[in-house]
Write a protein that holds these residues in place. Structure first.
Motif, PDB file in Angstrom:
ATOM      1  N   THR A   1      -4.063   6.415  10.676  1.00 50.29           N
ATOM      2  CA  THR A   1      -4.249   4.962  10.632  1.00 50.29           C
ATOM      3  C   THR A   1      -5.254   4.586   9.542  1.00 50.29           C
ATOM      4  N   LEU A   2      -6.354   5.322   9.460  1.00 44.74           N
ATOM      5  CA  LEU A   2      -7.337   5.085   8.403  1.00 44.74           C
ATOM      6  C   LEU A   2      -6.718   5.318   7.036  1.00 44.74           C
TER       7      LEU A   2
ATOM      8  N   ALA B   1      -3.556   5.033   6.189  1.00 47.84           N
ATOM      9  CA  ALA B   1      -2.629   3.940   5.884  1.00 47.84           C
ATOM     10  C   ALA B   1      -3.382   2.684   5.452  1.00 47.84           C
ATOM     11  N   PHE B   2      -4.441   2.341   6.168  1.00 44.08           N
ATOM     12  CA  PHE B   2      -5.211   1.149   5.835  1.00 44.08           C
ATOM     13  C   PHE B   2      -5.832   1.254   4.446  1.00 44.08           C
ATOM     14  N   LEU B   3      -6.478   2.383   4.173  1.00 40.66           N
ATOM     15  CA  LEU B   3      -7.124   2.544   2.876  1.00 40.66           C
ATOM     16  C   LEU B   3      -6.100   2.700   1.758  1.00 40.66           C
TER      17      LEU B   3
ATOM     18  N   ILE C   1      -3.186   1.132   1.619  1.00 46.41           N
ATOM     19  CA  ILE C   1      -2.753  -0.237   1.318  1.00 46.41           C
ATOM     20  C   ILE C   1      -3.816  -0.951   0.487  1.00 46.41           C
ATOM     21  N   LEU C   2      -5.077  -0.740   0.819  1.00 46.36           N
ATOM     22  CA  LEU C   2      -6.167  -1.365   0.072  1.00 46.36           C
ATOM     23  C   LEU C   2      -6.158  -0.912  -1.386  1.00 46.36           C
TER      24      LEU C   2
ATOM     25  N   HIS D   1      -3.137  -2.383  -3.393  1.00 45.23           N
ATOM     26  CA  HIS D   1      -3.223  -3.796  -3.775  1.00 45.23           C
ATOM     27  C   HIS D   1      -4.418  -4.102  -4.682  1.00 45.23           C
TER      28      HIS D   1
ATOM     29  N   VAL E   1     -12.670   5.411  -1.688  1.00 48.60           N
ATOM     30  CA  VAL E   1     -11.656   5.675  -0.658  1.00 48.60           C
ATOM     31  C   VAL E   1     -11.402   7.173  -0.551  1.00 48.60           C
TER      32      VAL E   1
END
Length: 70
Positions: free
Chosen positions: A13-14, A16-18, A20-21, A24, A34
Motif C-alpha cells: 500500500t505504501l 502504491a501511494f508513493l 502514484i506520487l 504525478h 521516496v
C-alpha cells in the motif's frame, strides 16, 4: 501468518501511494526521498517478519492471554 500478510499488504500500500506520487510529480529529489523511504520501510518490514519467525515470540503463544479455568 496474519502478521506477515498484514506487513506485506501495508508495504505494498505504501509502495502504491508513493509510486502514484512520483508518477504525478516527477522530480529527482522527490524520487530519491521516496526511494529512501521505501528502502527503510522494506528493511523494517523484513525485520518484523523475521522476528515473528522465532519460536519464542509472544504472539505465537496465546496461553498468556487466556483467562484462567473456572
Amino acid at each position: 501468518m496474519t502478521d506477515r500478510f498484514l506487513a506485506i499488504a501495508a508495504y505494498l500500500t505504501l509502495l502504491a501511494f508513493l509510486g502514484i506520487l512520483v508518477w504525478h510529480v516527477p522530480q529527482l529529489d522527490l524520487g530519491l526521498v521516496v526511494l529512501a523511504t521505501l528502502v527503510l520501510a522494506g528493511i523494517d518490514t523484513l525485520q518484523v517478519m523475521r522476528r515473528h519467525d522465532k519460536l519464542d515470540h509472544p504472539a505465537d503463544n496465546d496461553s498468556d492471554n487466556q483467562s484462567p479455568p473456572r
